[in-house]
Design a protein around this motif. Structure first.
Motif, PDB file in Angstrom:
ATOM      1  N   THR A 241      82.809  69.933   1.651  1.00  0.00           N
ATOM      2  CA  THR A 241      82.251  69.121   2.733  1.00  0.00           C
ATOM      3  C   THR A 241      80.861  69.637   3.038  1.00  0.00           C
ATOM      4  O   THR A 241      80.671  70.836   3.283  1.00  0.00           O
ATOM      5  CB  THR A 241      83.128  69.203   3.992  1.00  0.00           C
ATOM      6  N   THR A 242      79.887  68.747   2.998  1.00  0.00           N
ATOM      7  CA  THR A 242      78.507  69.145   3.221  1.00  0.00           C
ATOM      8  C   THR A 242      77.793  68.102   4.060  1.00  0.00           C
ATOM      9  O   THR A 242      78.178  66.931   4.065  1.00  0.00           O
ATOM     10  CB  THR A 242      77.774  69.354   1.887  1.00  0.00           C
ATOM     11  N   GLY A 243      76.761  68.538   4.802  1.00  0.00           N
ATOM     12  CA  GLY A 243      76.061  67.570   5.623  1.00  0.00           C
ATOM     13  C   GLY A 243      75.031  68.199   6.541  1.00  0.00           C
ATOM     14  O   GLY A 243      74.623  69.352   6.367  1.00  0.00           O
ATOM     15  N   LEU A 244      74.615  67.409   7.520  1.00  0.00           N
ATOM     16  CA  LEU A 244      73.613  67.798   8.501  1.00  0.00           C
ATOM     17  C   LEU A 244      74.139  67.502   9.896  1.00  0.00           C
ATOM     18  O   LEU A 244      74.901  66.553  10.104  1.00  0.00           O
ATOM     19  CB  LEU A 244      72.308  67.018   8.298  1.00  0.00           C
ATOM     20  N   ASP A 245      73.729  68.308  10.872  1.00  0.00           N
ATOM     21  CA  ASP A 245      74.005  67.996  12.268  1.00  0.00           C
ATOM     22  C   ASP A 245      72.881  68.542  13.133  1.00  0.00           C
ATOM     23  O   ASP A 245      72.064  69.353  12.684  1.00  0.00           O
ATOM     24  CB  ASP A 245      75.368  68.519  12.724  1.00  0.00           C
ATOM     25  N   GLY A 246      72.825  68.091  14.359  1.00  0.00           N
ATOM     26  CA  GLY A 246      71.783  68.557  15.257  1.00  0.00           C
ATOM     27  C   GLY A 246      71.956  67.988  16.647  1.00  0.00           C
ATOM     28  O   GLY A 246      72.728  67.054  16.874  1.00  0.00           O
TER      29      GLY A 246
ATOM     30  N   PHE B 266      74.864  72.315   6.369  1.00  0.00           N
ATOM     31  CA  PHE B 266      76.050  73.119   6.129  1.00  0.00           C
ATOM     32  C   PHE B 266      76.782  72.651   4.876  1.00  0.00           C
ATOM     33  O   PHE B 266      76.639  71.508   4.425  1.00  0.00           O
ATOM     34  CB  PHE B 266      77.001  73.043   7.334  1.00  0.00           C
ATOM     35  N   GLY B 267      77.570  73.555   4.330  1.00  0.00           N
ATOM     36  CA  GLY B 267      78.472  73.238   3.238  1.00  0.00           C
ATOM     37  C   GLY B 267      79.677  74.154   3.298  1.00  0.00           C
ATOM     38  O   GLY B 267      79.525  75.375   3.436  1.00  0.00           O
ATOM     39  N   GLU B 268      80.880  73.563   3.240  1.00  0.00           N
ATOM     40  CA  GLU B 268      82.111  74.351   3.295  1.00  0.00           C
ATOM     41  C   GLU B 268      83.026  73.915   2.157  1.00  0.00           C
ATOM     42  O   GLU B 268      83.265  72.720   1.973  1.00  0.00           O
ATOM     43  CB  GLU B 268      82.801  74.190   4.650  1.00  0.00           C
ATOM     44  N   MET B 269      83.558  74.884   1.406  1.00  0.00           N
ATOM     45  CA  MET B 269      84.316  74.611   0.188  1.00  0.00           C
ATOM     46  C   MET B 269      85.700  75.251   0.266  1.00  0.00           C
ATOM     47  O   MET B 269      85.861  76.353   0.789  1.00  0.00           O
ATOM     48  CB  MET B 269      83.565  75.152  -1.031  1.00  0.00           C
ATOM     49  N   ARG B 270      86.675  74.539  -0.281  1.00  0.00           N
ATOM     50  CA  ARG B 270      88.039  75.056  -0.422  1.00  0.00           C
ATOM     51  C   ARG B 270      88.402  74.994  -1.896  1.00  0.00           C
ATOM     52  O   ARG B 270      88.458  73.912  -2.485  1.00  0.00           O
ATOM     53  CB  ARG B 270      89.009  74.230   0.413  1.00  0.00           C
TER      54      ARG B 270
ATOM     55  N   ARG C 140      99.103  79.200  -5.544  1.00  0.00           N
ATOM     56  CA  ARG C 140      99.324  79.905  -4.280  1.00  0.00           C
ATOM     57  C   ARG C 140      98.159  80.799  -3.882  1.00  0.00           C
ATOM     58  O   ARG C 140      98.300  81.675  -3.041  1.00  0.00           O
ATOM     59  CB  ARG C 140     100.630  80.719  -4.326  1.00  0.00           C
ATOM     60  N   GLN C 141      96.965  80.598  -4.456  1.00  0.00           N
ATOM     61  CA  GLN C 141      95.791  81.380  -4.075  1.00  0.00           C
ATOM     62  C   GLN C 141      94.593  80.445  -3.888  1.00  0.00           C
ATOM     63  O   GLN C 141      94.428  79.490  -4.641  1.00  0.00           O
ATOM     64  CB  GLN C 141      95.455  82.422  -5.141  1.00  0.00           C
ATOM     65  N   ARG C 142      93.767  80.733  -2.896  1.00  0.00           N
ATOM     66  CA  ARG C 142      92.606  79.886  -2.624  1.00  0.00           C
ATOM     67  C   ARG C 142      91.506  80.692  -1.921  1.00  0.00           C
ATOM     68  O   ARG C 142      91.766  81.703  -1.261  1.00  0.00           O
ATOM     69  CB  ARG C 142      93.002  78.690  -1.762  1.00  0.00           C
ATOM     70  N   LEU C 143      90.311  80.200  -2.087  1.00  0.00           N
ATOM     71  CA  LEU C 143      89.133  80.729  -1.403  1.00  0.00           C
ATOM     72  C   LEU C 143      88.559  79.628  -0.523  1.00  0.00           C
ATOM     73  O   LEU C 143      88.395  78.487  -0.974  1.00  0.00           O
ATOM     74  CB  LEU C 143      88.082  81.197  -2.398  1.00  0.00           C
ATOM     75  N   ILE C 144      88.264  79.949   0.717  1.00  0.00           N
ATOM     76  CA  ILE C 144      87.575  79.036   1.617  1.00  0.00           C
ATOM     77  C   ILE C 144      86.255  79.701   1.981  1.00  0.00           C
ATOM     78  O   ILE C 144      86.233  80.861   2.421  1.00  0.00           O
ATOM     79  CB  ILE C 144      88.403  78.739   2.879  1.00  0.00           C
ATOM     80  N   SER C 145      85.153  79.017   1.778  1.00  0.00           N
ATOM     81  CA  SER C 145      83.847  79.616   2.031  1.00  0.00           C
ATOM     82  C   SER C 145      82.895  78.575   2.588  1.00  0.00           C
ATOM     83  O   SER C 145      83.107  77.364   2.441  1.00  0.00           O
ATOM     84  CB  SER C 145      83.273  80.215   0.741  1.00  0.00           C
ATOM     85  N   GLY C 146      81.850  79.052   3.232  1.00  0.00           N
ATOM     86  CA  GLY C 146      80.872  78.140   3.793  1.00  0.00           C
ATOM     87  C   GLY C 146      79.534  78.813   4.016  1.00  0.00           C
ATOM     88  O   GLY C 146      79.459  80.031   4.201  1.00  0.00           O
ATOM     89  N   VAL C 147      78.490  77.996   4.009  1.00  0.00           N
ATOM     90  CA  VAL C 147      77.131  78.464   4.265  1.00  0.00           C
ATOM     91  C   VAL C 147      76.467  77.475   5.208  1.00  0.00           C
ATOM     92  O   VAL C 147      76.669  76.254   5.096  1.00  0.00           O
ATOM     93  CB  VAL C 147      76.311  78.583   2.964  1.00  0.00           C
ATOM     94  N   ARG C 148      75.673  77.992   6.110  1.00  0.00           N
ATOM     95  CA  ARG C 148      75.002  77.155   7.097  1.00  0.00           C
ATOM     96  C   ARG C 148      73.636  77.752   7.433  1.00  0.00           C
ATOM     97  O   ARG C 148      73.481  78.971   7.521  1.00  0.00           O
ATOM     98  CB  ARG C 148      75.862  77.060   8.360  1.00  0.00           C
ATOM     99  N   VAL C 149      72.645  76.878   7.644  1.00  0.00           N
ATOM    100  CA  VAL C 149      71.320  77.295   8.099  1.00  0.00           C
ATOM    101  C   VAL C 149      70.891  76.364   9.221  1.00  0.00           C
ATOM    102  O   VAL C 149      70.959  75.136   9.076  1.00  0.00           O
ATOM    103  CB  VAL C 149      70.281  77.266   6.966  1.00  0.00           C
TER     104      VAL C 149
END
Length: 680
Positions: free
Chosen positions: A326-331, A368-372, A378-387
């Protein structure tokens, strides 16, 4: 009780026609963590203590939360000892900000929990999807509307009566067909001054109402366009301040668009714009009489407002069952103004006839961008980056040798200046989750970093210097935090534990002055934080269930070599529930330890440490009867033994004639309540 805190969270219009199951009645006492670092709960369900009058009142029932009491309503929520803008709070995806420089109207003051379908809490800096600065966590108050498969209508309502003249009314009417839907919801809540366990009155009466309307267009299963509008108002007496809240006017509007299944990869497009306006009036003559011997001997009023406009655009992409992004912009942009005077005929002028003076403008925009990623079974990584890019402009900032009246918004014109500042704020997190093959258990560990810009209250509030040098020198707060824990869920036992440890560089600390606000100021210090929460719910038999939760927060000011202020003590809750057919009965025992780690005279934008506090234990009872699948009657007695006590994190009382004036604001004494819920 807590084990069924999330009942009825499924979309109400997706229910099958032949669903006639009679669910057992339940009174929620401690919502459980439902997945790693996440609590999801139903704000419409009966709760103990007495069902909430506002957002902070609701959140304090969730383990890890506290509330700073100011009167009978409009307290300020605190999560893991962190308050203010460290807790990112969204209403249907939009932000609303209060106007009072002393936080008489925090954002939660404009929220009526029962008008929402779901409340989600995400602890720590473990998401980047919902705006900047969420070092303590994120809270989402949300309404759910699902496309109708056929013309239908539904109604949900409640009536509440209780001690101290408490009476609430709520109605939620929804109707629609496959083409669209309409929702209208409204509530009113009222209470008189309560008494503490010794029978002494606390200046705490309140009255408020809210009304919201939703209109949706659903031409097919994958498209939704939704328009919302709302308004509310109220008043509240405060034991902590020389003024009361005479007006809490809220005006809201929003437009959302959602399109699903655009392609095999592009799963969802979301777009939203919103407008939230808060107009707050404080005075010393509507709910009290001016004290001729006090600091404000004549009738005075201050009218502050905050206008927030914002939006969000996001896309969700999926690649099979393995990867989701999930990625996008907000303000958002908001402007704060103030005007000060008195009632009609006042020598200062009637405040409503006076012009408003702008004192702050705040803007943020972020990507922002957040990934699953489910990289193995039975294993997963959830990560995200935002500026984010934050810009603030202050008006009427005092120059060296000048002065500022802060709360009343007055500054000598010859010694003030307007100035701006901006910063780029990075944030991100990475979390690993693993479901064990040998037991119904999930283990997780995550690390997150977030930078938080100084907020309105830290730069311009009652306890800020409001000088050019302070405005320019206060640095953004930088939090890096490790979160670890586990979830266990089988037929009889549900258990969870979450622990955290963090480093906060440039923690924004408020130093409170002893007189007028001249000596109060904010500084940056380096801090360490740690703590955690745990809970379990266990079915002893078909009829008996028990639950328990534990919460602890710790903080240290490494710069000044002392405790970090405004930290709640160790707290435990124990519940026992009996269930038989249409009946349930339960007991709640809440215990708070003494708190000796304090930093007197220091605090946050809401309050300061007032000294060590004693521990306490409070016992409460509840019962519920589900008359049929549409009608539930619930009741409770809070503080059964009429104990006199005060929470450690608290506001100091002011001297009011005819009221108790303790160091901290005491909690209500024995309180009875009765609630009727209807659903058709």
């Amino acid at each position: 009780m807590a084990v069924i805190a999330t009942l009825a969270l499924a979309p109400r219009y997706a229910r099958a026609e032949d669903d006639t199951e009679t669910l057992p009645p339940v009174v929620v006492t401690a919502p459980m963590q439902t997945s790693p670092l996440t609590v999801v709960t139903n704000p419409k369900a009966p709760r103990q203590p007495v069902p909430a009058s506002d957002g902070a009142d609701f959140l304090k029932s969730i383990p890890g939360f506290s509330s700073i009491r100011k009167g009978g309503s409009n307290g300020d929520p605190v999560l893991r000892g962190m308050a203010g803008s460290r807790l990112n709070l969204l209403i249907d995806g939009g932000q609303i900000g209060g106007g009072c420089p002393s936080r008489m109207d925090p954002p939660t003051a404009y929220i009526s929990p029962q008008l929402f379908d779901r409340v989600t809490v995400i602890k720590g800096p473990q998401t980047v999807l919902y705006g900047p600065g969420n070092s303590a966590g994120t809270v989402l108050f949300e309404r759910e509307f699902t496309r109708y498969t056929a013309p239908a209508a539904s109604f949900e309502g409640s009536l509440l009566g209780g001690s101290w003249g408490r009476n609430d009314q709520m109605a939620d009417l929804r109707a629609g067909n496959p083409t669209g839907y309409l929702g209208i919801s409204a509530n009113h809540t009222h209470a008189q001054d309560y008494e503490d366990g010794d029978g002494r009155r606390v200046h705490s009466s309140y009255d408020r109402w809210n009304a919201d309307a939703t209109l949706g267009w659903t031409p097919d299963d994958d498209t939704r366009l939704e328009l919302t509008a709302g308004k509310g108002d109220g008043k509240a007496a405060y034991a902590f301040s020389g003024m009361d809240g005479a007006q809490f006017l809220r005006e809201s509007a929003g437009l959302k668009f959602e399109r699903r299944h655009l392609s095999t990869v592009f799963d969802k497009l979301e777009a939203q714009v919103y407008y939230n306006y808060a107009d707050h009036v404080m005075d010393n003559y509507t709910l009290r009489k001016p004290d001729p011997t006090g600091m404000m001997p004549m009738a005075m009023a201050s009218d502050v407002d905050r206008r927030t406009v914002g939006g969000r655009l996001a896309g969700t992409f999926v690649w099979g069952d393995a990867l989701q992004l999930t990625t996008g912009l907000d303000g958002s942009s908001n402007v704060h103004t103030a005007r000060n005077g008195g009632p009609p005929g006042s020598p200062m002028g009637y405040y409503r006839d006076l012009p408003r003076a702008r004192d702050a403008r705040i803007r943020t925009i972020g990507a922002f961008g957040e990934m699953r990623w489910s990289f193995a079974e039975r294993q997963r990584l959830i990560s995200g980056v935002r500026v984010d890019r934050a810009q603030v402009r202050g008006y009427g900032l005092a120059l060296p040798g000048g002065s500022s009246m802060g709360h009343m918004g007055m500054s000598p014109a010859a010694t003030t200046v307007d100035a701006g500042r901006s910063s780029t704020l990075p944030a991100g997190f990475l979390r690993y989750e693993r479901d064990l093959a040998t037991s119904p258990m999930t283990l997780y560990a995550g690390i997150g970093h977030v930078e938080r810009y100084p907020d309105y209250w830290e730069l311009f509030g009652q306890h800020a210097s409001k000088t050019l040098s302070a405005f320019s020198s206060l640095r953004p707060e930088k939090t890096t935090q490790l979160d670890v824990g586990l979830q266990y869920n089988d037929r009889r036992l549900k258990a969870w534990v979450s622990a955290y440890a963090g480093v906060v560089n440039d923690f924004i600390l408020l130093h409170y002055g002893s007189g007028m606000m001249a000596s109060s100021h904010a500084t940056n210090v380096d801090a360490r934080i740690a703590g955690g929460e745990a809970g379990l719910a266990y079915s002893l038999s078909d009829h008996w269930k028990t639950d328990a939760t534990l919460a602890y927060a710790w903080g240290a000011n490494r710069t000044e070599h002392r405790a970090l202020p405004q930290m709640p003590p160790l707290e435990a809750r124990f519940g026992l529930n009996y269930e038989s057919g249409h009946w349930t009965a339960g007991a709640l025992w809440r215990i708070a330890a003494a708190q000796k780690r304090v930093a007197v005279g220091e605090g946050n934008i809401i309050g300061q440490d007032l000294g060590p506090s004693r521990g306490f234990a409070v016992f409460s009872l509840n019962a519920a009867y589900r008359i049929d699948r549409r009608i539930t009657l619930s009741a409770g007695i809070d503080n059964l033994f009429d104990k006199t006590y005060a929470e450690h994190i608290n506001a100091a009382t002011v001297g009011l004639v005819g009221y108790v004036n303790t160091v901290r604001i005491n909690e209500p004494g024995r309180t009875g309540w009765l609630k009727l819920d209807l659903k058709y």
